[in-house]
Design an enzyme around this catalytic site. Structure first.
Site, PDB file in Angstrom:
ATOM      1  CG  ASP A 131      -2.218   1.100   1.205  1.00  0.00           C
ATOM      2  OD1 ASP A 131      -2.937   0.730   0.687  1.00  0.00           O
ATOM      3  OD2 ASP A 131      -1.586   2.159   1.772  1.00  0.00           O
ATOM      4  CB  ILE A 132       0.935   4.316  -1.961  1.00  0.00           C
ATOM      5  CG1 ILE A 132       1.380   3.546  -3.475  1.00  0.00           C
ATOM      6  CG2 ILE A 132       1.663   5.583  -2.208  1.00  0.00           C
ATOM      7  CD1 ILE A 132       0.928   4.076  -4.648  1.00  0.00           C
ATOM      8  CD  GLU A 155      -4.730   4.123  -1.169  1.00  0.00           C
ATOM      9  OE1 GLU A 155      -4.650   4.269   0.169  1.00  0.00           O
ATOM     10  OE2 GLU A 155      -5.790   4.058  -1.814  1.00  0.00           O
TER      11      GLU A 155
END
Length: 406
Positions: A275-276, A319
């Site tokens: 996950d960003i 994301e």
């Protein structure tokens, strides 16, 4: 065989073939109705004209009417041959040619019999030569077309020779023609009967076969185009529109298939979720266009880091990204996850909204199981990877955490 017997034979055979074509038209759905129409008109016109000649009526006008009917019949036979060889003649041309034939035949009324007969024979020659040319001009012609084409040319030579003899050797033409008729007339009758028979075969078989072959080619081309379109549609349905990697739908499908496949071998399957970090802040600060560009660069980096064709990178949602790693143990999955994390960090994408770094980073969760065929195991693996990802975030982000299903 005298001339009157030949003419009667032609009249009868023309009517017989005409009626046979009518029967075929009602019974054979695969026969082309346009060709049938041409041939029926041709045979009945030729039959009617030959019958008038056989009756040998004294009126000169009736003789010209008979010859005109036969020649127009030959013209319609030419249209049929042209249609069979895919060189159709439009209706206006057909009517115009028929009118020209009538005018030429009527214009011979004031000529002497020799010149009149010469012109009529030469007109016959034209309408025997034309279909012969149409059939023989194709180098890829069939045997039927060759036999039929040469038959027309033999008739054209016989009638043309007779017309030339009458035009240039009127005093000797009778003797010459008498010798030609002795050997050539039975051959001419044979050619006419042969033409009708082969024409029907050509009509019933080659035209239908050619159209069927064209339909098969069209169908094959359509099938190929459909397959290509289906492949493109499948690719589109399995691909994330923004990043160009696999979407969630295809991830779920491949994840389940890989688990089933590896269960037969009791092999290991690893799953990576990443996950960003602080991506909402990134979007709020730089805008959604910059956010989309960031997602595309991250997706491309993940794809580059994967080592094997069997590995799958997918956009899991928003994301969040996922990697399916068949036949990969915990250490191998951990090393690959760390490689991805470092590669994304080294992109150096500015991220002033992050509280842990000045550039874009990712948190990564890894889980590994040995596939045993239990239906619940894939869900457990996914849940474990998700918990590992959550643990990475809770531990300060920008790191890899690994766990496994016990």
């Amino acid at each position: 065989m005298d001339v009157r017997t030949v003419i009667l034979t032609l009249a009868i055979s023309s009517f017989v073939f005409g009626f046979l074509l009518i029967i075929f038209q009602h019974q054979k759905e695969n026969l082309d109705s346009q060709v049938i129409r041409y041939w029926i008109i041709a045979k009945f016109l030729q039959g009617a004209g030959s019958l008038l000649l056989y009756l040998n009526l004294p009126a000169e006008v009736l003789f010209l009417i008979a010859e005109t009917l036969i020649i127009i019949g030959c013209a319609y036979e030419s249209w049929a041959i042209f249609y069979i060889t895919d060189k159709s003649v439009n209706q206006q041309t057909q009517w115009l040619v028929s009118l020209v034939i009538v005018v030429i035949c009527l214009s011979t009324l004031n000529l002497n019999l020799t010149h009149q007969a010469s012109i009529l024979f030469l007109i016959h020659t034209t309408f025997y030569a034309l279909p012969g040319w149409a059939l023989l001009r194709n180098s890829a012609r069939s045997l039927l077309q060759s036999v039929l084409g040469f038959s027309y040319w033999i008739l054209a030579l016989l009638f043309g020779g007779r017309g030339i003899c009458l035009a240039f050797m009127p005093d000797h033409s009778y003797v010459v023609w008498q010798q030609v008729c002795e050997y050539g007339l039975p051959l001419a009758v044979f050619c006419i009967v042969l033409m009708s028979g082969f024409s029907m075969l050509l009509l019933a078989n080659e035209k239908s076969y050619r159209e069927l072959h064209a339909m098969q080619n069209t169908l094959k081309k359509s099938e190929e185009e459909l397959k290509k379109a289906n492949k493109q549609l499948a690719a589109l349905s399995n691909t994330d529109g923004l990043t160009g990697i696999a979407n969630r739908r295809y991830f779920d499908e491949r994840f389940a298939l890989e688990y089933k496949r590896l269960s037969r071998q009791h092999a290991e399957l690893s799953l990576v979720l990443l996950d960003i970090d602080y991506f909402k802040n990134f979007n709020d600060h730089y805008g959604h266009l910059a956010g989309d560009a960031c997602l595309m660069r991250v997706a491309n980096t993940i794809t580059i880091c994967l080592n094997r064709p069997s590995d799958l990178a997918a956009r899991y949602g928003g994301e969040e990204f996922a990697c399916v790693l068949p036949e990969t143990d915990r250490i191998g999955a951990m090393n690959l996850a760390e490689k991805i994390r470092i590669a994304i960090e080294q992109l150096g994408i500015e991220h002033s909204g992050s509280s842990i770094a000045q550039w874009v980073t990712v948190s990564v969760g890894v889980a590994t199981i040995r596939c045993d065929g239990h239906d619940h195991a894939p869900r457990e693996l996914l849940a474990q990877a998700d918990r590992a990802l959550y643990a990475a975030k809770m531990a300060g982000r920008n790191r890899v955490v690994i766990d496994s299903v016990e």
